[in-house]
Design a protein around this motif. Sequence first.
Motif, PDB file in Angstrom:
ATOM      1  N   GLY A  69       0.835  -1.077  -0.016  1.00  0.00           N
ATOM      2  CA  GLY A  69      -0.156   0.090  -0.012  1.00  0.00           C
ATOM      3  C   GLY A  69       0.959   1.201  -0.062  1.00  0.00           C
ATOM      4  O   GLY A  69       1.997   1.110  -0.104  1.00  0.00           O
ATOM      5  N   ALA A  70       0.245   2.311   0.119  1.00  0.00           N
ATOM      6  CA  ALA A  70       0.931   3.562   0.190  1.00  0.00           C
ATOM      7  C   ALA A  70       2.164   3.670   1.001  1.00  0.00           C
ATOM      8  O   ALA A  70       3.033   4.506   0.682  1.00  0.00           O
ATOM      9  CB  ALA A  70       0.019   4.855   0.476  1.00  0.00           C
ATOM     10  N   GLY A  71       2.018   3.183   2.225  1.00  0.00           N
ATOM     11  CA  GLY A  71       3.162   3.099   3.117  1.00  0.00           C
ATOM     12  C   GLY A  71       4.644   2.871   2.542  1.00  0.00           C
ATOM     13  O   GLY A  71       5.469   3.637   2.730  1.00  0.00           O
ATOM     14  N   ILE A  72       4.502   2.034   1.350  1.00  0.00           N
ATOM     15  CA  ILE A  72       6.136   1.505   1.015  1.00  0.00           C
ATOM     16  C   ILE A  72       6.660   2.614   0.355  1.00  0.00           C
ATOM     17  O   ILE A  72       7.653   2.977   0.129  1.00  0.00           O
ATOM     18  CB  ILE A  72       5.941   0.182   0.340  1.00  0.00           C
ATOM     19  N   ILE A 104       1.295  -7.503  -5.460  1.00  0.00           N
ATOM     20  CA  ILE A 104      -0.165  -6.818  -5.856  1.00  0.00           C
ATOM     21  C   ILE A 104      -0.158  -5.528  -4.978  1.00  0.00           C
ATOM     22  O   ILE A 104       0.002  -5.476  -3.846  1.00  0.00           O
ATOM     23  CB  ILE A 104      -1.167  -7.846  -5.278  1.00  0.00           C
ATOM     24  N   THR A 105      -0.025  -4.572  -5.830  1.00  0.00           N
ATOM     25  CA  THR A 105       0.083  -3.117  -5.106  1.00  0.00           C
ATOM     26  C   THR A 105      -1.252  -2.403  -5.314  1.00  0.00           C
ATOM     27  O   THR A 105      -1.965  -2.329  -6.212  1.00  0.00           O
ATOM     28  CB  THR A 105       1.355  -2.498  -5.684  1.00  0.00           C
ATOM     29  N   GLN A 106      -1.810  -1.681  -4.391  1.00  0.00           N
ATOM     30  CA  GLN A 106      -2.568  -0.566  -4.426  1.00  0.00           C
ATOM     31  C   GLN A 106      -1.940   0.797  -5.049  1.00  0.00           C
ATOM     32  O   GLN A 106      -2.751   1.841  -5.382  1.00  0.00           O
ATOM     33  CB  GLN A 106      -3.307  -0.373  -2.989  1.00  0.00           C
ATOM     34  N   ASN A 107      -0.949   0.916  -5.153  1.00  0.00           N
ATOM     35  CA  ASN A 107      -0.025   2.027  -5.337  1.00  0.00           C
ATOM     36  C   ASN A 107      -0.040   2.256  -7.020  1.00  0.00           C
ATOM     37  O   ASN A 107      -0.186   1.269  -8.032  1.00  0.00           O
ATOM     38  CB  ASN A 107       1.162   1.985  -5.015  1.00  0.00           C
ATOM     39  N   VAL A 108      -0.247   3.431  -7.504  1.00  0.00           N
ATOM     40  CA  VAL A 108      -0.444   3.643  -9.074  1.00  0.00           C
ATOM     41  C   VAL A 108       0.961   4.144  -9.217  1.00  0.00           C
ATOM     42  O   VAL A 108       1.158   4.467 -10.594  1.00  0.00           O
ATOM     43  CB  VAL A 108      -1.074   4.707  -9.305  1.00  0.00           C
ATOM     44  N   ASP A 109       2.032   4.355  -8.550  1.00  0.00           N
ATOM     45  CA  ASP A 109       3.323   4.610  -9.039  1.00  0.00           C
ATOM     46  C   ASP A 109       4.153   3.592  -9.672  1.00  0.00           C
ATOM     47  O   ASP A 109       3.731   2.401  -9.809  1.00  0.00           O
ATOM     48  CB  ASP A 109       4.147   5.230  -7.911  1.00  0.00           C
ATOM     49  N   VAL A 145       4.333  -7.406 -11.114  1.00  0.00           N
ATOM     50  CA  VAL A 145       3.601  -6.554 -10.412  1.00  0.00           C
ATOM     51  C   VAL A 145       2.244  -6.286 -10.989  1.00  0.00           C
ATOM     52  O   VAL A 145       2.127  -6.084 -12.217  1.00  0.00           O
ATOM     53  CB  VAL A 145       4.363  -5.230 -10.302  1.00  0.00           C
ATOM     54  N   LEU A 146       1.424  -6.433 -10.107  1.00  0.00           N
ATOM     55  CA  LEU A 146      -0.179  -6.249 -10.401  1.00  0.00           C
ATOM     56  C   LEU A 146      -0.709  -5.104  -9.833  1.00  0.00           C
ATOM     57  O   LEU A 146      -0.737  -4.807  -8.608  1.00  0.00           O
ATOM     58  CB  LEU A 146      -1.012  -7.398 -10.321  1.00  0.00           C
ATOM     59  N   HIS A 147      -0.770  -4.019 -10.727  1.00  0.00           N
ATOM     60  CA  HIS A 147      -1.500  -2.652  -9.949  1.00  0.00           C
ATOM     61  C   HIS A 147      -3.193  -2.768  -9.889  1.00  0.00           C
ATOM     62  O   HIS A 147      -3.676  -2.635 -10.913  1.00  0.00           O
ATOM     63  CB  HIS A 147      -1.251  -1.457 -10.875  1.00  0.00           C
ATOM     64  N   LEU A 148      -3.600  -3.067  -8.756  1.00  0.00           N
ATOM     65  CA  LEU A 148      -5.109  -3.017  -8.595  1.00  0.00           C
ATOM     66  C   LEU A 148      -5.821  -1.680  -8.946  1.00  0.00           C
ATOM     67  O   LEU A 148      -6.989  -1.672  -9.251  1.00  0.00           O
ATOM     68  CB  LEU A 148      -5.307  -3.267  -6.990  1.00  0.00           C
ATOM     69  N   HIS A 149      -5.185  -0.475  -8.671  1.00  0.00           N
ATOM     70  CA  HIS A 149      -5.726   0.596  -8.765  1.00  0.00           C
ATOM     71  C   HIS A 149      -5.485   1.686  -9.997  1.00  0.00           C
ATOM     72  O   HIS A 149      -5.614   2.726  -9.973  1.00  0.00           O
ATOM     73  CB  HIS A 149      -5.626   1.524  -7.252  1.00  0.00           C
ATOM     74  N   GLY A 150      -4.765   0.828 -10.869  1.00  0.00           N
ATOM     75  CA  GLY A 150      -4.227   1.669 -12.034  1.00  0.00           C
ATOM     76  C   GLY A 150      -2.865   1.835 -11.994  1.00  0.00           C
ATOM     77  O   GLY A 150      -2.120   1.783 -10.829  1.00  0.00           O
ATOM     78  N   GLU A 151      -2.378   2.835 -12.979  1.00  0.00           N
ATOM     79  CA  GLU A 151      -1.139   3.172 -13.352  1.00  0.00           C
ATOM     80  C   GLU A 151      -1.016   4.654 -13.632  1.00  0.00           C
ATOM     81  O   GLU A 151      -1.530   4.882 -14.553  1.00  0.00           O
ATOM     82  CB  GLU A 151      -0.225   2.473 -13.974  1.00  0.00           C
ATOM     83  N   VAL A 164      -9.060   0.099   2.761  1.00  0.00           N
ATOM     84  CA  VAL A 164      -9.490   0.184   1.310  1.00  0.00           C
ATOM     85  C   VAL A 164      -9.924  -1.014   0.682  1.00  0.00           C
ATOM     86  O   VAL A 164      -8.986  -1.939   0.678  1.00  0.00           O
ATOM     87  CB  VAL A 164      -8.731   1.174   0.551  1.00  0.00           C
ATOM     88  N   TYR A 165     -11.341  -1.142   0.601  1.00  0.00           N
ATOM     89  CA  TYR A 165     -11.801  -2.400   0.039  1.00  0.00           C
ATOM     90  C   TYR A 165     -11.921  -2.635  -1.523  1.00  0.00           C
ATOM     91  O   TYR A 165     -12.390  -1.135  -1.994  1.00  0.00           O
ATOM     92  CB  TYR A 165     -13.036  -2.961   0.783  1.00  0.00           C
ATOM     93  N   PRO A 166     -11.929  -3.341  -2.411  1.00  0.00           N
ATOM     94  CA  PRO A 166     -11.873  -4.700  -1.894  1.00  0.00           C
ATOM     95  C   PRO A 166     -10.432  -5.299  -1.517  1.00  0.00           C
ATOM     96  O   PRO A 166     -10.109  -6.409  -1.153  1.00  0.00           O
ATOM     97  CB  PRO A 166     -12.185  -5.569  -3.224  1.00  0.00           C
ATOM     98  N   ALA A 167      -9.297  -4.167  -1.841  1.00  0.00           N
ATOM     99  CA  ALA A 167      -7.962  -4.852  -1.663  1.00  0.00           C
ATOM    100  C   ALA A 167      -7.715  -5.316  -0.245  1.00  0.00           C
ATOM    101  O   ALA A 167      -6.814  -6.321  -0.138  1.00  0.00           O
ATOM    102  CB  ALA A 167      -7.146  -3.660  -2.015  1.00  0.00           C
TER     103      ALA A 167
END
Length: 237
Positions: A10-13, A85-90, A101-107, A175-178
Motif C-alpha cells: 500500500g501507500a506506506g511503502i 499486488i499493489t494498491q499504488n499507482v506509482d 507487479v499487478l496494479h489494483l488501482h491503475g497506473e 480500502v476494499y476490496p484490496a
Amino acid sequence: MKKKLVVLTGAGISAESGIKTFRDADGLWEGHNVMDVATPEGWQKNPELVLDFYNQRRQQLHEVLPNLGHQILAELENDFEVYIITQNVDNLHEKAGSSNVLHLHGELLKVRSTKDHNYILDWQEDLILGNVDTNGNQLRPHIVWFGEEVPALDEAVTIVEKADILVIIGTSLQVYPAAGLMNYANASIPVYYIDPKPAQIYDLPNDIKIIAATGSEGMKMVRKDLEKMKKQFQKSI
C-alpha cells in the motif's frame, strides 16, 4: 522449485520515497478532497482539475526513486517466485527491478479512453483536454477511482490463493476490496504484516507476525526469516 512469495503493498511503502500517502489524516490527498480528484463524479464536474492533479503526480514520479523496501522485494526474486499486488499507482516496484507487479488501482504512467476501457496507452507527459483515442474520445488517467470496479481483482485473488508466504506492507487495511485479499490465503501459510501503525486484524486463521516498522526496516527483518525458510525448504528436498 521456488516458493511463491506474494506481497500486498500500500501507500506506506512508497511514502519512504517521498510520495505522500493516498489519504492523510485530514482526508485530503495532496491538498485536494479525494471526492474531487478520485471519483467519476469529480471527473464529470471538473476534468481539468483532475487532469492537472494527475499530471502533477506523474511529474513527481520522474523525481523519486525506489527505497530499500522496494529493492529487497526485487532481490528476493533470486530465491522466491515473487508476486507483488499493489494498491499504488506509482512505478517504484518496477524501477527497483520487480518483474511480476499487478496494479489494483491503475497506473499513473498509463492513460485510457473514456469510452473503451481496453484502449490503454503508456503515457509519460501531461494529459490535457483534447488528447483523444482513435475515435476522438477523450483520454483519462488509467486510475481506478472510488466507485469504480477493480478489473484486476479476480487475478489478484488467484495469486493470493496460491501463495506459500504472504507479506503485507504499508497499508491501513481500510480500502476494499484490496483489504480483503489476505482472507483468500491458505490458512496454513505464514503471514507478515509490516506497518508503522498496524491495523487490528481479526479472524485471520494464519500464523501472523505483525511488525510495527517502515517497509524498509520491516523487510530487513522479514528477509532474515525468509532466508531461514529457504534453507529449511532446501533441506527437506
